[in-house]
Each structure stands twice: as structure tokens, then as C-alpha cells.
Scaffold this active site. Structure first.
Site, PDB file in Angstrom:
ATOM      1  N   HIS A  11      36.198 -12.712  78.513  1.00  0.00           N
ATOM      2  CA  HIS A  11      36.841 -11.501  79.054  1.00  0.00           C
ATOM      3  C   HIS A  11      37.956 -11.123  78.081  1.00  0.00           C
ATOM      4  O   HIS A  11      37.680 -10.744  76.937  1.00  0.00           O
ATOM      5  CB  HIS A  11      37.326 -11.816  80.473  1.00  0.00           C
ATOM      6  N   HIS A  17      28.529  -6.278  76.315  1.00  0.00           N
ATOM      7  CA  HIS A  17      29.278  -5.968  77.527  1.00  0.00           C
ATOM      8  C   HIS A  17      28.318  -5.978  78.716  1.00  0.00           C
ATOM      9  O   HIS A  17      27.179  -5.545  78.589  1.00  0.00           O
ATOM     10  CB  HIS A  17      29.935  -4.583  77.398  1.00  0.00           C
ATOM     11  N   ASP A  44      37.341  -5.366  72.343  1.00  0.00           N
ATOM     12  CA  ASP A  44      38.047  -6.482  71.712  1.00  0.00           C
ATOM     13  C   ASP A  44      37.760  -6.634  70.225  1.00  0.00           C
ATOM     14  O   ASP A  44      38.390  -7.459  69.567  1.00  0.00           O
ATOM     15  CB  ASP A  44      37.682  -7.794  72.427  1.00  0.00           C
TER      16      ASP A  44
HETATM   17  N1  CMC Z   1      26.797 -12.249  70.545  1.00  0.00           N
HETATM   18  C1  CMC Z   1      25.547 -12.750  70.474  1.00  0.00           C
HETATM   19  N2  CMC Z   1      24.637 -12.604  71.456  1.00  0.00           N
HETATM   20  C2  CMC Z   1      25.018 -11.922  72.536  1.00  0.00           C
HETATM   21  C3  CMC Z   1      26.301 -11.365  72.659  1.00  0.00           C
HETATM   22  C4  CMC Z   1      27.201 -11.564  71.606  1.00  0.00           C
HETATM   23  N3  CMC Z   1      28.440 -11.076  71.674  1.00  0.00           N
HETATM   24  N4  CMC Z   1      26.399 -10.738  73.843  1.00  0.00           N
HETATM   25  C5  CMC Z   1      25.224 -10.908  74.450  1.00  0.00           C
HETATM   26  N5  CMC Z   1      24.390 -11.611  73.654  1.00  0.00           N
HETATM   27  C6  CMC Z   1      23.004 -12.014  73.938  1.00  0.00           C
HETATM   28  C7  CMC Z   1      23.010 -13.342  74.707  1.00  0.00           C
HETATM   29  O1  CMC Z   1      22.981 -14.458  73.846  1.00  0.00           O
HETATM   30  C8  CMC Z   1      21.767 -13.219  75.530  1.00  0.00           C
HETATM   31  O2  CMC Z   1      20.655 -13.484  74.710  1.00  0.00           O
HETATM   32  P1  CMC Z   1      19.330 -14.217  75.287  1.00  0.00           P
HETATM   33  O3  CMC Z   1      18.811 -13.288  76.355  1.00  0.00           O
HETATM   34  O4  CMC Z   1      18.455 -14.318  74.094  1.00  0.00           O
HETATM   35  O5  CMC Z   1      19.792 -15.531  75.844  1.00  0.00           O
HETATM   36  C9  CMC Z   1      21.735 -11.724  75.888  1.00  0.00           C
HETATM   37  O6  CMC Z   1      22.435 -11.068  74.828  1.00  0.00           O
HETATM   38  C10 CMC Z   1      22.418 -11.423  77.202  1.00  0.00           C
HETATM   39  O7  CMC Z   1      23.706 -12.019  77.163  1.00  0.00           O
HETATM   40  P2  CMC Z   1      24.607 -12.321  78.439  1.00  0.00           P
HETATM   41  O8  CMC Z   1      25.761 -13.146  78.013  1.00  0.00           O
HETATM   42  O9  CMC Z   1      23.758 -12.840  79.553  1.00  0.00           O
HETATM   43  O10 CMC Z   1      24.990 -10.850  78.833  1.00  0.00           O
HETATM   44  P3  CMC Z   1      26.177 -10.379  79.708  1.00  0.00           P
HETATM   45  O11 CMC Z   1      25.795  -9.112  80.316  1.00  0.00           O
HETATM   46  O12 CMC Z   1      26.654 -11.452  80.620  1.00  0.00           O
HETATM   47  O13 CMC Z   1      27.217 -10.169  78.516  1.00  0.00           O
HETATM   48  C11 CMC Z   1      29.378 -10.628  77.736  1.00  0.00           C
HETATM   49  C12 CMC Z   1      28.495  -9.759  78.600  1.00  0.00           C
HETATM   50  C13 CMC Z   1      30.641  -9.839  77.440  1.00  0.00           C
HETATM   51  C14 CMC Z   1      29.746 -11.897  78.530  1.00  0.00           C
HETATM   52  C15 CMC Z   1      28.676 -11.020  76.411  1.00  0.00           C
HETATM   53  O14 CMC Z   1      28.242  -9.885  75.737  1.00  0.00           O
HETATM   54  C16 CMC Z   1      29.576 -11.876  75.536  1.00  0.00           C
HETATM   55  O15 CMC Z   1      29.699 -13.065  75.759  1.00  0.00           O
HETATM   56  N6  CMC Z   1      30.230 -11.253  74.518  1.00  0.00           N
HETATM   57  C17 CMC Z   1      31.159 -11.964  73.658  1.00  0.00           C
HETATM   58  C18 CMC Z   1      32.511 -12.065  74.339  1.00  0.00           C
HETATM   59  C19 CMC Z   1      33.234 -10.766  74.374  1.00  0.00           C
HETATM   60  O16 CMC Z   1      33.295 -10.036  73.392  1.00  0.00           O
HETATM   61  N7  CMC Z   1      33.845 -10.486  75.526  1.00  0.00           N
HETATM   62  C20 CMC Z   1      34.637  -9.284  75.725  1.00  0.00           C
HETATM   63  C21 CMC Z   1      33.991  -8.364  76.699  1.00  0.00           C
HETATM   64  S1  CMC Z   1      34.704  -6.732  76.660  1.00  0.00           S
HETATM   65  C22 CMC Z   1      36.264  -6.963  77.312  1.00  0.00           C
HETATM   66  C23 CMC Z   1      36.221  -6.819  78.752  1.00  0.00           C
HETATM   67  O17 CMC Z   1      36.043  -5.668  79.227  1.00  0.00           O
HETATM   68  O18 CMC Z   1      36.364  -7.850  79.423  1.00  0.00           O
END
Ligand code: CMC
Length: 380
Positions: free
Chosen positions: A223, A262, A316
Site C-alpha cells: 500500500h 493496482h 508510488d
Molecule cells: N510487479 C510484478 N507483477 C505484478 C505487479 C507488480 N507490481 N502487480 C501485479 N503483478 C502480477 C502478479 O504477480 C500476479 O501475477 P500472476 O497472476 O502471474 O500470479 C498478477 O499481476 C495479479 O497480481 P495481484 O497482486 O494479485 O493483483 P492485485 O490486484 O492484488 O494487485 C497490488 C494490486 C498493488 C497489490 C499489486 O499490483 C502490487 O503488489 N504492486 C506492487 C506494490 C505497489 O506498487 N503498491 C502500491 C499500490 S498504489 C498505492 C495505493 O493506492 O495504495
């Protein structure tokens, strides 16, 4: 044991409440506060006006605004006990841990009770919003082994934030950058930290506890903590030429690339678009063009591999280099985010508690159903 419920892991897609505060359209890349597009507010407004808008529902007229500014200016001064607390305890853990503890101490100072009306809770919320820059700046100064700088009257929220942080008044450009960062981080739908604030206020706890919950939740790298890690990664990758291979390797290892992806946006985050342009101009003026070029090369490498899966830079990714340019070290990025988001936490907690319903979801039990025989300890 009822076994009739579908599980929504991470509450993905579940609508838990109504709100008029703001909304995110993740497919169009649109963020609105009370119907105003974020780009419109960044261009025309200030963080103080935006806080008023979020908490009260409309932009203020002149009279309302000067009254609000008085509340903010009166509220900015920290209680002596809190200053002593920061002076004594801050600087040893992560500043987000310091911030969480400091707002908790503020809660003890405010003597909040659970029988306050929503309006009384709102007033306490405004006092917290007013104090956040002073708390964050004091923690930063303490981290640097410098004296805590008290606020100066006559400065805007953004100017005072930088004044208390750096010990000198910022330039007009620096104050504009700070103000923009504060505006774009102020609210963002039902994100994890806002949701935890709502859960807390829904128990009829108090506003300081709701904000403390928000801070605790924002701290995590998935986050608010991603901004710090994103800049560390950009610096480690070092040059634009290294970007493609580094990103390829990270994705092959299934590492998360911080500052991308996201839960809601499946297109470019509008906040990242705004910050990217600030980052471009700031780094070119400060001789840090290589940092921006490296970030842009990382963005290109990510979008070419992950863009078709809806993964783009989020707020971010570019914020770190912007914060750094106005005097904040990496470990202060998330505390600044928290200071800004305090207005979203307060606005939504105030809105929620006026029509309160205790949050109490269910969990599907997958353990032993029993009844099991109880075995005394000496026979286990
Ligand atoms: N880098 C690499 N792969 C990613 C990323 C990333 N940043 N984000 C998503 N993926 C891939 C993930 O590995 C997964 O792949 P697979 O289906 O092959 O296992 C797929 O995309 C879905 O990922 P998820 O984590 O289940 O998706 P989510 O909807 O829960 O993702 C997230 C949201 C923000 C947790 C994720 O994109 C992430 O961990 N990003 C990096 C951390 C980050 O930048 N966080 C700040 C978010 S914005 C600030 C805020 O508003 O809070």
C-alpha cells in the site's frame, strides 16, 4: 457450520458501504473528489480547500474558508507532551512506526470518549489533519538529529510543512509541488487504510484511533510503503540501459516491481501521470535527469511485458523522486502520504459514523469440526 458462502479474498469487488466523498474509475483512469476531477483540483485548488471539500461536501466560500483556515492554524500546534514524546522516542524505528505511536499519544491527549457526536468527532478529525505536518516534520527532524521547528503563522499548509521539515521557507515552486502531492494523495476510494479506519470508527471507537488504524495499514509495502521501495529500486537499477534486463529478471523471479499495478486501476493511474511530469521537470532542473530516465526506461520495460495485463505505474512510482527534491529522505515518503491521506480518513470516517453499521464480516471455517477428544498436556 454454514458452508454456503463464496469467499471474496481481500474483499475484491465487494461493495461494503456507500460514500459521496470520492471515487476511482479504474478502467477510465479517473479519480474524483466530490465530483471534481483530480486534475481540476490540482490546477485550481489547495490542500486546505480540498480537505474542506472532502470533509464538508462542497468547496468553501470565502467566509467558510477563512474560518476553516483559522481552525487549521489554531490546530497545528502540538501539545507539549506530544513534542516531548517525539523528542524522546522517535528516530529509532521506521518513521511510520513513530507516526503511528505519535498519533496514538495525541489520542490520549485529546481524551476522546466513545459518546462523542459525529460533529465532535469531526472537530477532532480536523485537529488531527492540522497537526499531521507538524508531527511528520518533527519526526523527520528528530531522525536527522536536528531541533524540532515549530510552525510559523501566515504560511499555507504546504509551506508550513516544508518550513517545519527543512527549517527554512520553501520557494513558490517547492510549495506548489508539496501542495500537489498532498492533493493527489488525499483520498482514494475504499483502499486498505481507509477501510481499516472505517472498521475502527464503526465500533464507535474514536477519530484518533481511526487515523491510527489508517496509518498502521498504510505502512505496508503493498500500500503506502511502495513509494520508498520504488525509489530504492530505481536507484539500484541505476541507468536506463540496465532497466530492461533488470525488469525481465525480476519478473522471471516473480518479484513484485514496486510502484506498478493496482487493484482498481487497469489503466495508467491519473496521479502517476501528474507526478511523472513534476518528476521530469524537477530532475532536469536538479541535474538528476538520469534518475528520471532510468524510471522511464523501467516503465517502458514493465508496460511492454505487463501492460496487456493492466499493469502500469501507480502513484508510488514517480512520487519518491518528487519528494526527494523538496527535502524528504526515502523513509519519510510514506509519512507524507499519511499526512495527506488523513483528510480522506477523517472525511470518510465522519461520513460513515453518521449512518453507522458495525463491520462484522464472516470467515469460512476450514479447521477440524470435531468434537475432538481433549488430551491432557502430559499425554500430548
Ligand atoms: N510487479 C510484478 N507483477 C505484478 C505487479 C507488480 N507490481 N502487480 C501485479 N503483478 C502480477 C502478479 O504477480 C500476479 O501475477 P500472476 O497472476 O502471474 O500470479 C498478477 O499481476 C495479479 O497480481 P495481484 O497482486 O494479485 O493483483 P492485485 O490486484 O492484488 O494487485 C497490488 C494490486 C498493488 C497489490 C499489486 O499490483 C502490487 O503488489 N504492486 C506492487 C506494490 C505497489 O506498487 N503498491 C502500491 C499500490 S498504489 C498505492 C495505493 O493506492 O495504495
Amino acid at each position: 457450520m454454514p458452508d454456503d458462502q463464496e469467499i471474496h479474498r481481500g474483499l475484491e469487488g465487494v461493495i461494503v458501504s456507500e460514500s459521496k466523498v470520492g471515487s476511482v474509475d479504474g478502467l477510465k483512469g479517473r479519480l474524483i473528489y466530490r465530483g471534481y476531477d483530480i486534475e481540476t483540483l490540482v490546477k485550481n485548488s489547495t490542500y486546505e480547500e480540498v480537505s474542506f471539500l472532502l470533509v464538508n461536501g462542497e468547496l468553501p466560500n470565502k467566509g467558510q474558508f477563512s474560518e476553516f483556515l483559522k481552525v487549521m492554524n489554531d490546530g497545528i500546534k502540538l501539545p507539549e507532551k506530544l513534542v516531548s514524546f517525539i523528542d524522546r522516542y522517535a528516530g529509532y524505528s521506521h518513521p511510520m512506526a513513530d507516526l503511528r505511536s505519535a498519533v496514538s499519544v495525541l489520542g490520549s491527549e485529546e481524551h476522546e470518549s466513545s459518546d462523542l457526536t459525529p460533529d465532535q468527532q469531526k472537530d477532532i478529525g480536523l485537529s488531527i489533519i492540522a497537526k499531521m505536518p507538524a508531527i511528520v516534520a518533527a519526526i523527520k527532524r528528530k531522525w536527522e538529529g536536528k531541533n524540532i521547528v515549530p510552525p510559523k503563522s501566515g504560511l499555507s499548509y504546504a509551506q508550513n510543512f516544508l518550513y517545519m521539515t527543512n527549517g527554512s521557507e520553501p520557494s513558490r515552486d517547492e510549495a506548489k509541488v508539496m501542495d500537489t502531492c498532498l492533493i493527489i494523495h488525499a483520498d482514494h476510494g475504499s483502499n486498505a487504510s481507509t477501510f481499516s479506519s472505517l472498521v475502527t470508527i464503526s465500533t464507535l471507537s474514536d477519530m484518533c484511533s481511526a487515523v491510527t488504524s489508517g496509518i498502521s495499514t498504510l505502512k505496508g509495502p503493498l500500500h503506502g510503503g511502495a513509494n520508498e521501495m520504488a525509489l530504492k529500486m530505481i536507484k539500484k537499477i541505476g541507468t536506463p540501459d540496465n532497466a530492461d534486463k533488470a525488469i525481465g529478471d525480476m519478473l522471471a523471479r516473480k518479484d513484485k516491481v514496486m510502484g506498478f499495478g493496482h487493484r482498481v486501476y487497469k489503466v495508467y493511474d491519473p496521479r502517476a501521470k501528474i507526478l511523472k511530469e513534476f518528476a521530469r521537470s524537477i530532475t532536469s532542473k536538479s541535474g538528476k535527469q538520469n534518475l528520471f530516465d532510468t524510471a522511464e526506461a523501467i516503465e517502458k520495460a514493465m508496460i511492454s511485458r505487463m501492460g496487456d495485463r493492466g499493469i502500469f505505474p501507480n502513484v508510488d512510482f514517480y512520487s519518491g523522486m518528487v519528494y526527494e527534491s523538496i527535502g524528504f529522505p526515502e523513509n519519510m515518503f510514506t509519512p507524507i502520504f499519511a499526512a495527506s491521506r488523513s483528510s480522506g480518513w477523517v472525511a470518510r470516517s465522519f461520513e460513515y459514523v453518521k449512518d453507522n453499521r458495525l463491520f462484522r464480516p464472516r470467515t469460512k471455517y476450514t479447521g477440524e469440526v470435531g468434537p475432538r477428544e481433549y488430551i491432557p498436556m502430559d499425554r500430548r
